[in-house]
Scaffold this active site. Structure first.
Site, PDB file in Angstrom:
ATOM      1  N   GLU A   7      -1.153  -4.911  -3.086  1.00  0.00           N
ATOM      2  CA  GLU A   7      -1.117  -6.675  -2.887  1.00  0.00           C
ATOM      3  C   GLU A   7      -0.478  -6.905  -1.586  1.00  0.00           C
ATOM      4  O   GLU A   7      -0.643  -8.044  -0.884  1.00  0.00           O
ATOM      5  CB  GLU A   7      -0.497  -7.266  -4.025  1.00  0.00           C
ATOM      6  N   LYS A   8       0.613  -6.314  -1.230  1.00  0.00           N
ATOM      7  CA  LYS A   8       1.440  -6.815  -0.003  1.00  0.00           C
ATOM      8  C   LYS A   8       2.133  -5.523   0.675  1.00  0.00           C
ATOM      9  O   LYS A   8       2.359  -4.449  -0.198  1.00  0.00           O
ATOM     10  CB  LYS A   8       2.475  -7.785  -0.569  1.00  0.00           C
ATOM     11  N   ASP A 103      -0.766  -6.469  -7.917  1.00  0.00           N
ATOM     12  CA  ASP A 103       0.469  -6.576  -9.015  1.00  0.00           C
ATOM     13  C   ASP A 103      -0.134  -6.400 -10.327  1.00  0.00           C
ATOM     14  O   ASP A 103      -1.529  -6.957 -10.364  1.00  0.00           O
ATOM     15  CB  ASP A 103       1.136  -8.077  -8.575  1.00  0.00           C
ATOM     16  N   ASP A 105      -0.930  -8.428 -12.896  1.00  0.00           N
ATOM     17  CA  ASP A 105      -1.139  -9.581 -13.569  1.00  0.00           C
ATOM     18  C   ASP A 105      -2.759  -9.996 -13.005  1.00  0.00           C
ATOM     19  O   ASP A 105      -3.432  -9.480 -12.268  1.00  0.00           O
ATOM     20  CB  ASP A 105      -0.016 -10.699 -13.108  1.00  0.00           C
ATOM     21  N   TYR A 328       9.034  -5.346 -12.119  1.00  0.00           N
ATOM     22  CA  TYR A 328       8.033  -6.657 -11.574  1.00  0.00           C
ATOM     23  C   TYR A 328       8.475  -7.901 -12.298  1.00  0.00           C
ATOM     24  O   TYR A 328       8.465  -7.852 -13.405  1.00  0.00           O
ATOM     25  CB  TYR A 328       6.830  -6.299 -12.002  1.00  0.00           C
ATOM     26  N   ARG A 330       7.245 -11.226 -12.183  1.00  0.00           N
ATOM     27  CA  ARG A 330       6.512 -12.331 -12.471  1.00  0.00           C
ATOM     28  C   ARG A 330       5.704 -11.883 -13.911  1.00  0.00           C
ATOM     29  O   ARG A 330       4.431 -12.101 -14.092  1.00  0.00           O
ATOM     30  CB  ARG A 330       5.296 -12.471 -11.419  1.00  0.00           C
TER      31      ARG A 330
END
Length: 655
Positions: A7-8, A103, A105, A328, A330
């Site tokens: 994701e990043k 991530d 989610d 993580y 979030r």
């Protein structure tokens, strides 16, 4: 070649760190010694196309264009990250296997899935895409995750849910913003009136709370205390419980409003004998508070440290990505998978080495204990926020980082202590035919509460966990009692009349506004909708709540006064101008419920979108038929915004 799409960049580097070395670093990717490659997105690389991408006529804002509903949806590369999309285009063509490492989610799932789809991956190659779920960036945790790859097809419902959310937000936000901005101009308001399906109901909560406070008229109410004494001259007090005959003199909250009634009770009990008519002693237990979800942590940190939701999220991202000290962040879960219990000795060892002060004066945690937090049925893509196996160097952390790391660590430690045990005695005393009650509590074993004994209030550690709440935690009624037996005769030395004033509701704070967002069913007005929603159905998601609150401040709709959050005249004018359905949480709470149902394969995409389109037609018709007169004469306080992008798609923080 296996291609991992993270994701990043920080997540990409964490994956690369456990792949065979030496590594070769390219522009936007890392190649391992075995030829496998890690690349990354930088948040969303794609965004919903602007209306004028569908028709040039939509560059002008006109009511007759609305609602704008794309027949075929378009995604456009973001200008700032277009080069990274080019890197991925080349790597995707070369790859034999693609692994989605977004991530854990729904937004993380979609973020990578939409890139894979946009780059034209089809057929067997698409069917063979795998999913890598990483919640801890430390090497040993990443290695474990690599050994637990799953088919990406399992997560299609999660991605579909995120896609439905993205499109629905575009449809609602863009059309409603254009409609009310156009109408606002007609009454002289010169700014963009941004409307969103989450931000606007949230603003509505604040406006209505402010109205309640402004309209509040305090009134007196009365309580009676009996001061009691035993034969051994030991004293305690009990509080009068009005009978049904007193109902005509009470308000809906059970408060006595008639002073004469209370004075009569005082006169009747002065100097009179009293009898203990009920004495009930119970041993009770209070289980450890569950580990934190992001919202629970944000609420606690706002109360304890005065941190805003965004400050907590940003600090947690740093603890996760930069320091690799927590999992993580979030996460909307407060539970842990059972298999993680095997890692407890290593995690506890790391916590005790890095933050030993947390257990000063306490018994050692017992790694063999297994609290209610370990429950596979309540864990999906991500689990609760807990410390990692990395030892913290608190002196190298910022003040907020150190505070939040220790806060998360303490909550994890609590899982390895026994329940808090206490004895509670409930007493009923009858005086001159009237009932008076009191309670007493005595700790028998602190258990997990010993970890919090130095905190200003233990309840701050447990107020957001149903497993720790107690109906009997009303400290103002708990006192020390002398030895009593049922039937015992006491003496009422005197009655005491207490005159109190009803209090206005309090203005929202960061903590209470977040609490409202996570338990939004409390604020839903429609009783039928309230039945559908669970207490856990929230307004927004863990990943977006902090950003939504900050957005309302940036747009000039909210302002802070100390810890209080109030609506500005523009915010009030906007809410007054919108239909009630757009300003209450009923609709968006139902949306979140439906989006969750899509992710759980209980609802189809079309079954969510079609009713929404009908609703949007009605809302635009309503907006067109009336002027937002509440904004007449209100000066624009929001920052100047381009008419091209009055709404902003929610994206994750870039690394």
């Amino acid at each position: 070649m296996i291609l991992y799409i993270a994701e990043k960049p920080s997540l990409g580097r964490a994956i690369a760190d456990v792949l065979p070395k030496p590594h070769k670093k390219g522009d936007g990717f890392i190649t391992a010694a075995n030829g496998d490659c890690v690349s990354w997105c930088i948040g969303h690389l794609l965004e919903q196309a602007e209306p004028d991408a569908y028709d040039d006529a939509f560059k002008s804002w006109k009511l007759e264009h609305l609602p704008i509903v794309p027949q075929t949806w378009k995604l456009m590369p973001k200008t700032k990250t277009r080069s990274q999309l080019t890197v991925l285009r080349k790597l995707v063509k070369q790859a034999s296997v693609i692994i989605n490492a977004g991530d854990p989610d729904r937004e993380g799932q979609l973020l990578v899935d939409e890139v894979i789809a946009y780059l034209g991956v089809k057929g067997d190659k698409l069917n063979q895409v795998q999913r890598l779920l990483i919640s801890d960036l430390n090497p040993q945790a990443v290695k474990r995750a690599l050994g637990q790859l799953r088919s990406n097809r399992e997560f299609i419902p999660l991605s579909t849910s995120a896609l439905a959310r993205s499109r629905a937000d575009w449809l609602y936000g863009m059309n409603m913003t254009r409609a009310y901005t156009i109408q606002g101009r007609k009454v002289g308001y010169q700014g963009v009136l941004s409307v969103g399906r989450v931000q606007t109901p949230l603003l509505g909560l604040v406006v209505r709370r402010d109205d309640e406070i402004a309209d509040f008229k305090p009134k007196s109410f009365y309580e009676v205390l009996a001061h009691l004494v035993t034969e051994q001259q030991q004293t305690f007090t009990a509080k009068w419980q009005p009978s049904e005959a007193c109902q005509p003199y009470m308000d809906e909250d059970g408060r006595v409003l008639a002073k004469g009634l209370a004075e009569n009770v005082v006169a009747r009990i002065n100097g009179k004998p009293a009898q203990v008519t009920k004495l009930e002693a119970k041993d009770k237990r209070q289980n450890p508070p569950l580990p934190y979800s992001l919202s629970a942590l944000q609420i606690d940190a706002a109360k304890r440290f005065g941190l805003s939701a965004k400050e907590v999220l940003d600090t947690c991202q740093s603890l996760y990505e930069r320091h690799k000290l927590i999992t993580y962040p979030r996460s909307d879960s407060r539970y842990l998978p059972k298999e993680q219990h095997a890692l407890a000795p290593k995690v506890l060892d790391a916590v005790l080495k890095g933050a030993a002060a947390l257990v000063d004066g306490c018994e050692a945690p017992n790694a063999k204990l297994k609290s209610k937090a370990w429950d596979d049925s309540k864990v999906d893509a991500h689990h609760a926020i807990i410390p990692t196996e990395k030892v913290a160097n608190l002196s190298s952390l910022s003040s907020n980082e150190a505070k939040l790391y220790q806060h998360v660590a303490r909550q994890y430690l609590a899982q390895f202590y026994p329940a808090h045990m206490y004895a509670e005695t409930a007493v009923e005393v009858t005086i001159a035919g009237g009932l008076f009650t009191t309670k007493a509590r005595q700790d028998k074993s602190l258990g997990w509460k010993q970890l919090y004994k130095r905190a200003t209030t233990v309840n701050q550690a447990s107020s957001n966990s149903s497993s720790t709440s107690s109906d009997d935690d009303n400290d103002d009624t708990v006192q020390s009692l002398p030895p009593l037996v049922k039937g015992q005769i006491l003496q009422c030395e005197r009655g005491e009349l207490l005159e109190k004033m009803t209090q206005a509701p309090k203005h929202f704070t960061d903590a209470t506004l977040l609490s409202a967002m996570t338990g939004i069913s409390r604020y839903v007005t429609n009783s039928d909708i309230k039945k559908i929603l669970k207490e856990t159905d929230g307004l927004g998601t863990e990943a977006t709540r902090a950003g939504i609150i900050e957005l309302l401040f940036k747009r000039g709709y909210l302002v802070r006064q100390g810890k209080s959050i109030l609506a500005t005249p523009v915010g009030v004018g906007l809410i007054r101008s919108l239909p009630e359905s757009a300003t209450t949480p009923d609709m968006t709470a139902l949306w979140e419920n439906s989006l969750d149902a899509i992710s759980q394969k209980r609802l189809k995409y079309d079954a969510f979108m079609q009713p929404l389109l009908s609703q949007l037609d009605n809302l635009i018709t309503q907006a067109s038929s009336q002027l937002p007169s509440a904004l007449q004469g209100v000066a624009r306080s929001a920052p100047k915004r381009s008419f091209k992008k009055p709404y902003k798609k929610k994206t994750k923080a870039k690394s």
